[in-house]
Motif scaffolding. Structure first.
Motif, PDB file in Angstrom:
ATOM      1  N   LEU A 119       0.871  -1.506  -0.505  1.00  0.00           N
ATOM      2  CA  LEU A 119       0.001   0.050  -0.072  1.00  0.00           C
ATOM      3  C   LEU A 119       1.231   1.092   0.655  1.00  0.00           C
ATOM      4  O   LEU A 119       1.608   1.776   0.830  1.00  0.00           O
ATOM      5  N   TYR A 120       0.392   2.027  -0.477  1.00  0.00           N
ATOM      6  CA  TYR A 120       1.716   3.448  -1.175  1.00  0.00           C
ATOM      7  C   TYR A 120       0.956   4.160  -0.418  1.00  0.00           C
ATOM      8  O   TYR A 120      -0.416   4.215  -0.676  1.00  0.00           O
ATOM      9  N   SER A 121       1.694   4.738  -0.138  1.00  0.00           N
ATOM     10  CA  SER A 121       1.054   6.223   0.706  1.00  0.00           C
ATOM     11  C   SER A 121       1.825   7.986   1.094  1.00  0.00           C
ATOM     12  O   SER A 121       3.037   7.240   0.791  1.00  0.00           O
ATOM     13  N   SER A 122       1.910   8.942   0.261  1.00  0.00           N
ATOM     14  CA  SER A 122       2.614   9.799  -0.370  1.00  0.00           C
ATOM     15  C   SER A 122       3.045  10.391   1.649  1.00  0.00           C
ATOM     16  O   SER A 122       2.308  10.750   2.066  1.00  0.00           O
ATOM     17  N   ALA A 123       4.188  10.251   0.765  1.00  0.00           N
ATOM     18  CA  ALA A 123       5.050  10.882   2.240  1.00  0.00           C
ATOM     19  C   ALA A 123       4.419  12.519   2.957  1.00  0.00           C
ATOM     20  O   ALA A 123       5.293  13.990   3.862  1.00  0.00           O
ATOM     21  N   ARG A 124       3.966  13.340   1.596  1.00  0.00           N
ATOM     22  CA  ARG A 124       3.571  14.605   1.837  1.00  0.00           C
ATOM     23  C   ARG A 124       2.147  15.188   3.170  1.00  0.00           C
ATOM     24  O   ARG A 124       1.814  16.164   3.217  1.00  0.00           O
ATOM     25  N   ASN A 125       1.560  13.633   3.133  1.00  0.00           N
ATOM     26  CA  ASN A 125       0.235  13.648   3.635  1.00  0.00           C
ATOM     27  C   ASN A 125       0.345  13.009   4.615  1.00  0.00           C
ATOM     28  O   ASN A 125       0.017  11.763   4.913  1.00  0.00           O
ATOM     29  N   PRO A 126       0.207  13.778   5.509  1.00  0.00           N
ATOM     30  CA  PRO A 126       0.821  12.865   7.395  1.00  0.00           C
ATOM     31  C   PRO A 126      -0.418  11.744   8.007  1.00  0.00           C
ATOM     32  O   PRO A 126      -0.201  10.512   8.211  1.00  0.00           O
TER      33      PRO A 126
ATOM     34  N   SER B  16       5.459  10.877  -5.751  1.00  0.00           N
ATOM     35  CA  SER B  16       4.124  11.867  -5.349  1.00  0.00           C
ATOM     36  C   SER B  16       4.092  12.998  -4.313  1.00  0.00           C
ATOM     37  O   SER B  16       3.569  13.980  -4.047  1.00  0.00           O
ATOM     38  N   VAL B  17       5.892  13.927  -4.528  1.00  0.00           N
ATOM     39  CA  VAL B  17       5.885  14.675  -3.288  1.00  0.00           C
ATOM     40  C   VAL B  17       6.597  15.709  -4.933  1.00  0.00           C
ATOM     41  O   VAL B  17       7.505  15.454  -5.508  1.00  0.00           O
ATOM     42  N   PRO B  18       6.101  16.810  -4.538  1.00  0.00           N
ATOM     43  CA  PRO B  18       7.002  18.026  -5.307  1.00  0.00           C
ATOM     44  C   PRO B  18       8.192  18.140  -4.851  1.00  0.00           C
ATOM     45  O   PRO B  18       8.407  18.157  -3.983  1.00  0.00           O
ATOM     46  N   ARG B  19       9.181  18.866  -5.518  1.00  0.00           N
ATOM     47  CA  ARG B  19      10.219  18.745  -5.542  1.00  0.00           C
ATOM     48  C   ARG B  19      10.833  20.158  -4.238  1.00  0.00           C
ATOM     49  O   ARG B  19      11.877  19.858  -3.314  1.00  0.00           O
ATOM     50  N   ASP B  20       9.555  20.981  -4.546  1.00  0.00           N
ATOM     51  CA  ASP B  20       9.926  21.622  -3.254  1.00  0.00           C
ATOM     52  C   ASP B  20       9.433  21.458  -1.964  1.00  0.00           C
ATOM     53  O   ASP B  20       9.713  21.897  -0.932  1.00  0.00           O
ATOM     54  N   GLY B  21       8.781  20.261  -1.852  1.00  0.00           N
ATOM     55  CA  GLY B  21       7.522  19.768  -0.464  1.00  0.00           C
ATOM     56  C   GLY B  21       8.877  18.805  -0.279  1.00  0.00           C
ATOM     57  O   GLY B  21       8.564  17.724   1.029  1.00  0.00           O
TER      58      GLY B  21
ATOM     59  N   ASP C 179      11.474  18.432   1.619  1.00  0.00           N
ATOM     60  CA  ASP C 179      11.766  18.745   3.169  1.00  0.00           C
ATOM     61  C   ASP C 179      10.890  18.228   3.080  1.00  0.00           C
ATOM     62  O   ASP C 179      11.566  17.052   4.770  1.00  0.00           O
ATOM     63  N   ALA C 180      10.127  18.679   4.254  1.00  0.00           N
ATOM     64  CA  ALA C 180       8.977  18.313   4.876  1.00  0.00           C
ATOM     65  C   ALA C 180       8.361  17.294   4.859  1.00  0.00           C
ATOM     66  O   ALA C 180       8.168  16.288   5.736  1.00  0.00           O
ATOM     67  N   ALA C 181       8.507  16.277   3.384  1.00  0.00           N
ATOM     68  CA  ALA C 181       8.012  14.311   3.343  1.00  0.00           C
ATOM     69  C   ALA C 181       9.197  13.478   3.809  1.00  0.00           C
ATOM     70  O   ALA C 181       8.395  13.059   4.738  1.00  0.00           O
TER      71      ALA C 181
ATOM     72  N   GLN D  62       8.569  10.875  11.693  1.00  0.00           N
ATOM     73  CA  GLN D  62       7.903  11.081  12.147  1.00  0.00           C
ATOM     74  C   GLN D  62       6.532   8.996  11.879  1.00  0.00           C
ATOM     75  O   GLN D  62       6.625   8.808  13.327  1.00  0.00           O
ATOM     76  N   ALA D  63       6.461   9.258  10.590  1.00  0.00           N
ATOM     77  CA  ALA D  63       6.165   8.331  10.646  1.00  0.00           C
ATOM     78  C   ALA D  63       6.282   7.020  11.280  1.00  0.00           C
ATOM     79  O   ALA D  63       5.365   5.945  11.388  1.00  0.00           O
ATOM     80  N   LEU D  64       8.222   7.239  10.817  1.00  0.00           N
ATOM     81  CA  LEU D  64       8.332   5.641  11.067  1.00  0.00           C
ATOM     82  C   LEU D  64       8.722   5.218  12.618  1.00  0.00           C
ATOM     83  O   LEU D  64       8.446   3.875  12.454  1.00  0.00           O
ATOM     84  N   ALA D  65       9.091   6.258  12.828  1.00  0.00           N
ATOM     85  CA  ALA D  65       8.588   6.321  14.447  1.00  0.00           C
ATOM     86  C   ALA D  65       7.298   6.403  15.143  1.00  0.00           C
ATOM     87  O   ALA D  65       7.481   5.952  16.834  1.00  0.00           O
ATOM     88  N   GLY D  66       6.679   6.206  15.196  1.00  0.00           N
ATOM     89  CA  GLY D  66       5.169   6.412  14.764  1.00  0.00           C
ATOM     90  C   GLY D  66       4.512   4.979  15.404  1.00  0.00           C
ATOM     91  O   GLY D  66       3.296   5.177  15.657  1.00  0.00           O
ATOM     92  N   GLY D  67       5.398   4.084  15.352  1.00  0.00           N
ATOM     93  CA  GLY D  67       5.071   2.821  15.903  1.00  0.00           C
ATOM     94  C   GLY D  67       4.697   1.656  14.992  1.00  0.00           C
ATOM     95  O   GLY D  67       4.491   2.068  13.173  1.00  0.00           O
TER      96      GLY D  67
END
Length: 296
Positions: free
Chosen positions: A16-23, A44-49, A51-53, A59-64
């Motif tokens: 299941l793919y999920s974009s890192a631009r959408n926490p 799925s992530v624009p170049r200017d986004g 760093d935030a991704a 954070q998602a990896l550390a979230g359990g």
């Protein structure tokens, strides 16, 4: 080492793919019944986004959740974003068990990445998205440098200048399936892009199964039930495989009869492979099987 004596890789059957631009989507993804939850840092992530991704990915990896069922798709190794992706992952408090490489063109790329990660004591499974003409041309060499492959149909079709449909990319799929079988690695099908066509997913699954693919990716949780039903180990198939092994053992390892059919070495090898791959899948992903099918 004989092929049937080698340890089996645990191959995910649904990704299941999920974009890192959408926490929010990253957190929700783990509530669905997929073998592997993939965080995408690439298309799925624009170049200017990005760093935030990367911050959201960390954070998602550390979230359990089980890191053994987490994957991250990183940018191509010829880009600066690839190196930023890997620096982030190397420093993350939790590292995913799978890295999906992109825009791979030759076996030196996964070999170099594998060596660098091993130097840091990290040994993730490396999957490559097969989406370039060069990758298809060098598919056998690539397969022996990887733990698995997944078809990147959109980029490959655009490069060739053909429709994304199954017929146009069948040669690439066949090449992938043969190379994966020869190397003993995973081979996964691309995601379905025709979400408005109810029959498209079923047709793609049928095509992938017929060619020997092991699983399929998706961006839509609603497709997971169909993918899991088609690719996860089935109780009836495993039961028949065990019967073949038992009948062969009773015949002293020679050719035997079962249900009126002659059982020779190719059938025994297939049964052994099926049981071995199912056991590896169960150990890695079976705990998350929530579909109630009773598969093992």
């Amino acid at each position: 080492m004989r092929r049937d004596a080698a340890p089996r890789r645990a191959i995910p059957r649904s990704v299941l793919y999920s974009s890192a631009r959408n926490p929010a989507h990253l957190a929700q993804a783990r509530t669905h019944d997929a073998d592997l939850y993939l965080i995408d840092l690439e298309d799925s992530v624009p170049r200017d986004g990005r760093d935030a991704a990367r911050a959201a990915c960390r954070q998602a990896l550390a979230g359990g959740g089980d890191p053994g069922r987490m994957a991250v798709r990183v940018n191509g190794c010829r880009t600066a974003d690839h190196h930023r992706d890997m620096v982030m992952l190397m420093g993350a408090p939790v590292r995913p068990a799978f890295i999906f490489m992109t825009m791979v063109e030759d076996a030196a790329e996964p070999a170099c990445l594998r060596a660098a990660l091993a130097d840091a004591g990290w040994h993730p499974a490396l999957y490559a998205t097969i989406e370039t003409v060069q990758a298809v041309q060098r598919i056998a060499e690539l397969a022996h440098a990887l733990d698995g492959m997944i078809l990147g149909s959109a980029d490959l079709a655009a490069t060739i200048g053909v429709d994304i449909g199954a017929a146009a990319l069948r040669a690439a799929r066949q090449a992938m399936a043969l190379a994966a079988a020869g190397a003993g690695i995973g081979c996964l099908d691309t995601g379905n892009f025709r979400l408005d066509d109810p029959g498209a997913l079923a047709a793609e699954i049928e095509e992938a199964v017929s060619l020997g693919f092991h699983g399929k990716g998706t961006v839509h949780p609603g497709e997971l039930a169909g993918i899991n039903a088609a690719f996860r180990p089935r109780a009836a198939e495993l039961h028949q495989a065990r019967r073949i092994m038992e009948a062969t053992a009773a015949a002293g390892g020679g050719v035997c009869m079962l249900d009126g059919r002659m059982i020779g070495p190719p059938f025994v090898r297939r049964a052994r492979d099926l049981l071995g791959s199912a056991q590896a899948w169960q150990a890695a992903f079976g705990a998350g099987n929530r579909d109630g099918s009773g598969r093992s």
